[in-house]
Scaffold this active site. Sequence first.
Site, PDB file in Angstrom:
ATOM      1  N   LYS A 223       0.810  -1.222   0.000  1.00 55.21           N
ATOM      2  CA  LYS A 223       0.000   0.000   0.000  1.00 55.21           C
ATOM      3  C   LYS A 223       0.838   1.265   0.000  1.00 55.21           C
ATOM      4  CE  LYS A 223      -4.485  -1.674   1.306  1.00 55.21           C
ATOM      5  NZ  LYS A 223      -5.531  -1.822   2.310  1.00 55.21           N
ATOM      6  N   ARG A 257      -3.890  -9.870   4.755  1.00 51.19           N
ATOM      7  CA  ARG A 257      -4.310  -9.922   3.347  1.00 51.19           C
ATOM      8  C   ARG A 257      -3.130  -9.439   2.514  1.00 51.19           C
ATOM      9  NH1 ARG A 257      -6.390  -6.380  -0.309  1.00 51.19           N
ATOM     10  NH2 ARG A 257      -7.961  -7.150  -1.752  1.00 51.19           N
TER      11      ARG A 257
HETATM   12  C1  7PJ Z   1      -8.379  -4.148   1.472  1.00 50.62           C
HETATM   13  C2  7PJ Z   1      -9.454  -4.869   0.992  1.00 50.62           C
HETATM   14  C3  7PJ Z   1      -8.091  -4.179   2.876  1.00 50.62           C
HETATM   15  C4  7PJ Z   1      -9.964  -5.671   3.093  1.00 50.62           C
HETATM   16  C5  7PJ Z   1      -8.513  -3.820  -0.627  1.00 50.62           C
HETATM   17  C6  7PJ Z   1      -5.527  -3.241  -1.989  1.00 50.62           C
HETATM   18  C7  7PJ Z   1      -6.687  -2.336  -2.146  1.00 50.62           C
HETATM   19  N1  7PJ Z   1     -10.235  -5.639   1.781  1.00 50.62           N
HETATM   20  N2  7PJ Z   1      -9.533  -4.657  -0.331  1.00 50.62           N
HETATM   21  N3  7PJ Z   1      -8.911  -4.966   3.620  1.00 50.62           N
HETATM   22  N4  7PJ Z   1      -7.781  -3.503   0.448  1.00 50.62           N
HETATM   23  N5  7PJ Z   1     -10.707  -6.409   3.915  1.00 50.62           N
HETATM   24  O1  7PJ Z   1      -5.592  -4.438  -2.252  1.00 50.62           O
HETATM   25  O2  7PJ Z   1      -4.449  -2.704  -1.639  1.00 50.62           O
HETATM   26  O3  7PJ Z   1      -7.176  -3.545   3.414  1.00 50.62           O
HETATM   27  S1  7PJ Z   1      -8.240  -3.228  -2.250  1.00 50.62           S
END
Ligand code: 7PJ
Length: 279
Positions: A223, A257
């Site tokens: 990020k 994640r």
């Molecule tokens: C996240 C997400 C996060 C959850 C994205 C990226 C942007 N879902 N979807 N948490 N970020 N739960 O993949 O950097 O931080 S999209």
Amino acid sequence: MTPPALHCGPHRFDLTRPRVMGILNVTPDSFSDGGRFFDAARALDHARRMAADGADLIDIGGESTRPGAAPTALDDELARVIPLAATLAGEGIAVSVDTRKPEVMRAAIAAGAAMINDVGALAAPGALEACAASDAGVCLMHMRGEPGTMQQAPAYDDVVAEVRAFLLGRAKACVAAGIAPSRIVLDPGFGFGKTLAHNLTLMRALPELAAAGYPVLAGLSRKRSLGELTGRGVDERLPASLAAALAAVARGAAIVRVHDVRETVDALKVWLAVEGSRS
Ligand code: 7PJ
């Protein structure tokens, strides 16, 4: 404290060790790997590789939520996500679907998805009901504003208190709708209407969020904040992402994640060998 297990459809995750969610973006424009997996055969290969590398869940996203992104049409999102979800779920892989649309949630659950990951925390009309009618897990994420504008001067009086209160409010709404607490995951939503300072404050406060009794998911992989801290472009953020994942797990995150599953799994193995079981 983190509960001992998470229930997601037919899957039950023992949370005495940290879990890894592998990211599969199937959008033409996601900020980090957008476009790269926008071909179904390649997306399947990548998902299977992440599962073989130790991902506990594969999170399929067909709508870009990167800062500045435009909304995705329902039919496009369904076409990108559902066939992949059905194939992977049919192979016994725990599939999470990253969506804000109740129609996509219902189709994903029908296709065998084990979790709905909603950056809008099931706030869309019909979203709570779509999930309550299943036994899928739900990940409730905090976002301030909308992806199109969320990074334009986000401001909070007390970011930790506001994020925590929002997430606990949404968890309560889920339970009232019939979603068992053992299916609920909370996520502070790093980078979603947050500055670097907000993200760091939230990271330091992860133990407070974990103390609410729901597993916490942390998404920091590649990020922008990691770019701000290191000066690295999005393709050079692996070391920063590993450090962020370990820092989150050390503060009580139950699930991370990530894009780089193999590397994260290795890093967590070392962390876990030193730390022993976490509870
Ligand atoms: C996240 C997400 C996060 C959850 C994205 C990226 C942007 N879902 N979807 N948490 N970020 N739960 O993949 O950097 O931080 S999209």
